[in-house]
Write an enzyme that holds these catalytic residues in place. Structure first.
Site, PDB file in Angstrom:
ATOM      1  N   PRO A   1     -14.602 -59.235 -21.138  1.00 16.09           N
ATOM      2  CA  PRO A   1     -15.086 -59.446 -22.503  1.00 16.09           C
ATOM      3  C   PRO A   1     -14.971 -58.176 -23.330  1.00 16.09           C
ATOM      4  O   PRO A   1     -15.390 -57.097 -22.891  1.00 16.09           O
ATOM      5  CB  PRO A   1     -16.549 -59.843 -22.294  1.00 16.09           C
ATOM      6  CG  PRO A   1     -16.569 -60.477 -20.951  1.00 16.09           C
ATOM      7  CD  PRO A   1     -15.568 -59.703 -20.133  1.00 16.09           C
ATOM      8  N   CYS A   2     -14.388 -58.317 -24.515  1.00 16.16           N
ATOM      9  CA  CYS A   2     -14.121 -57.142 -25.344  1.00 16.16           C
ATOM     10  C   CYS A   2     -15.083 -57.015 -26.511  1.00 16.16           C
ATOM     11  O   CYS A   2     -15.049 -56.020 -27.238  1.00 16.16           O
ATOM     12  CB  CYS A   2     -12.685 -57.176 -25.874  1.00 16.16           C
ATOM     13  SG  CYS A   2     -12.353 -58.564 -26.986  1.00 16.16           S
ATOM     14  N   GLN A   3     -15.970 -58.010 -26.726  1.00 17.04           N
ATOM     15  CA  GLN A   3     -16.826 -57.960 -27.900  1.00 17.04           C
ATOM     16  C   GLN A   3     -17.710 -56.720 -27.922  1.00 17.04           C
ATOM     17  O   GLN A   3     -18.022 -56.173 -28.973  1.00 17.04           O
ATOM     18  CB  GLN A   3     -17.705 -59.223 -27.982  1.00 17.04           C
ATOM     19  CG  GLN A   3     -16.932 -60.489 -28.294  1.00 17.04           C
ATOM     20  CD  GLN A   3     -16.352 -61.144 -27.041  1.00 17.04           C
ATOM     21  OE1 GLN A   3     -16.385 -60.561 -25.955  1.00 17.04           O
ATOM     22  NE2 GLN A   3     -15.827 -62.342 -27.195  1.00 17.04           N
TER      23      GLN A   3
ATOM     24  N   HIS B   1     -16.944 -53.819 -27.024  1.00 15.75           N
ATOM     25  CA  HIS B   1     -16.172 -52.628 -27.386  1.00 15.75           C
ATOM     26  C   HIS B   1     -15.617 -52.701 -28.794  1.00 15.75           C
ATOM     27  O   HIS B   1     -15.197 -51.690 -29.360  1.00 15.75           O
ATOM     28  CB  HIS B   1     -14.982 -52.461 -26.426  1.00 15.75           C
ATOM     29  CG  HIS B   1     -15.366 -52.447 -24.984  1.00 15.75           C
ATOM     30  ND1 HIS B   1     -16.125 -51.459 -24.427  1.00 15.75           N
ATOM     31  CD2 HIS B   1     -15.081 -53.322 -23.981  1.00 15.75           C
ATOM     32  CE1 HIS B   1     -16.285 -51.709 -23.129  1.00 15.75           C
ATOM     33  NE2 HIS B   1     -15.672 -52.833 -22.845  1.00 15.75           N
ATOM     34  N   SER B   2     -15.565 -53.902 -29.358  1.00 12.26           N
ATOM     35  CA  SER B   2     -14.860 -54.113 -30.619  1.00 12.26           C
ATOM     36  C   SER B   2     -15.479 -53.322 -31.754  1.00 12.26           C
ATOM     37  O   SER B   2     -16.709 -53.206 -31.883  1.00 12.26           O
ATOM     38  CB  SER B   2     -14.858 -55.596 -30.980  1.00 12.26           C
ATOM     39  OG  SER B   2     -14.324 -55.795 -32.272  1.00 12.26           O
TER      40      SER B   2
END
Length: 438
Positions: free
Chosen positions: A170-172, A174-175
């Site tokens: 999941p990248c949220q 880091h976004s």
């Protein structure tokens, strides 16, 4: 031939040849050379564009080389965008990609993945719940306190049966669009499940993708993962890949961690530079879908509020692509850093990053350039590199919801990015070879 500065022993090149009614492509990365072809009855003179169009149209790729099988495990698999690009790299270089397992807590995404990739094992669960491990320290000082162990019976079947672990944690968290928990989001730690699975299964290759901002995580998940893999005998390279620089009509970029046990992967930025091409515009990808009939599956109507309908009309009535502050919501009228929202796409430029909000005018520049609507799921899927034959409705008796389509398509990794990552890890300073080439 292009000599790569970051890895002087590794070369990369691509060339095309049109003959006998087929477009032939030769790709070389390090010690691996792939020769493949597509049938081509209607060449345009744009070789790479014709090649990717053949891919999108689902034409059959031919490659006489049979170098063996690459057995894949995909963690946080989503609908399969990363695997799509990786498997294309395998096919062009002479390998057969076999999907051993797909794991995601989104059961619908797992079903989409398995339907399109012929996956043997579908696991709908939290990746973290399937493996037991503990890490001490961060960054270069990190180490596993004991050997990671898979604790799920189905997932345990993957031990010694996986060649590559693909993962898009999941990248949220880091976004840069996440202004609340960025850099400290606990989801960021899920990144560490990837080296744990790679070591537990004995995989010889690892491909992890995420947003470029992942390197700024306060838990140092990238540096920690690198140290954990290197302590287990892997060689790790890090770098970014840019879809538009590879000739794709979207400006998306991703950060990759690549690892191999037997040798060094090629530097992905150097391979991307060697294979770079002129940009293709939005219209190259979706022109033929301009007036596609609504089918309730991939061509669906997005709902608009009266205000958003008025904003869309304003752009067309005034021949503009950007909405002025006076036409925006009150919270934007004193200025905003999100200038592209409520924006109309340009025909002659690549699309911006496709996100889960592509059917909502206020979530980005997603209004169609010639029609008073946002992108359809079919158009967004094209821009993400999904072939027209890709099935987002894995259950014949049930049509996937618009919200699901938005999430699956918007969160996916564009095919060319998985493709260049695949070339980089399969090539390297020595061509990857399966333990059993049969």
């Amino acid at each position: 031939m292009t000599q790569l500065e970051d890895a002087p022993t590794i070369t990369a090149a691509s060339s095309f040849d049109l003959r006998d009614g087929r477009l032939h492509r030769t790709v070389e990365v390090g010690g691996l050379i792939g020769r493949s072809s597509y049938p081509m009855a209607d060449p345009t003179g744009d070789d790479l564009g014709d090649w990717w169009r053949a891919f999108l149209q689902g034409r059959t790729l031919s490659n006489e080389a049979r170098l063996g099988t690459v057995r894949g495990l995909d963690l946080f698999c989503g609908p399969g965008g990363l695997a799509l690009g990786f498997s294309q790299a395998c096919a062009e270089m002479g390998f057969d990609f076999v999907s051993e397992a797909a794991i995601d807590d989104d059961a619908g995404a797992v079903d989409v993945y398995a339907t399109n990739h012929g996956t043997k094992r579908r696991i709908s669960a939290s990746v973290r719940s399937l493996i037991d491990f503990q890490v001490r320290g961060m960054g270069e000082k990190a180490k596993f306190l004991y050997d990671p162990e898979i604790v799920d019976d189905v997932a345990a079947e993957l031990v010694d049966n996986v060649d590559v672990v693909l993962a898009g944690p999941p990248c949220q968290g880091h976004s840069n669009l996440n202004n609340h928990t960025r850099r400290t989001d606990r989801r960021n730690e899920l990144y560490l499940t990837v080296p744990a699975f790679a070591i537990a299964t004995g995989a010889s290759m690892v491909v992890i993708e995420n947003v470029p901002a992942v390197v700024h995580d306060r838990q140092q998940v990238v540096a920690t993962t690198k140290a954990l893999l290197e302590s287990a005998g892997y060689t790790v390279t890090l770098g970014r890949a840019f879809a538009d620089r590879l000739g794709w009509p979207q400006t998306r970029q991703r950060f990759f961690l690549l690892a191999r046990r037997d040798s060094a992967p090629a530097e992905i930025e150097a391979v991307g530079e060697a294979l770079q091409s002129e940009q293709r515009d939005l219209w190259w990808a979706i022109e033929d879908l301009e007036d596609e009939a609504i089918d309730g599956r991939l061509v669906v109507e997005a709902g608009y509020s009266d205000e958003n309908r008025r904003r869309i009309d304003w752009l067309f009535d005034n021949g503009e692509h950007n909405l002025p502050p006076s036409e925006r919501p009150e919270c934007h009228q004193e200025g905003t850093t999100y200038n592209a929202v409520y924006g109309r796409l340009y025909q002659d430029k690549p699309a911006p990053t496709i996100t889960t909000g592509f059917m909502t005018p206020g979530r980005g520049r997603y209004i169609h350039p010639t029609r008073r609507r946002t992108l359809t799921p079919h158009e967004a899927a094209r821009l993400q590199g999904f072939p027209d034959s890709y099935d987002f409705h894995p259950h014949p008796e049930k049509v996937s919801a618009k919200s699901q389509l938005g999430k699956w398509i918007g969160d996916a990794v564009p095919m060319p990015l998985g493709y260049v990552a695949g070339l980089s890890v399969l090539g390297g300073d020595a061509a990857w070879k399966p333990a059993d080439p049969s």
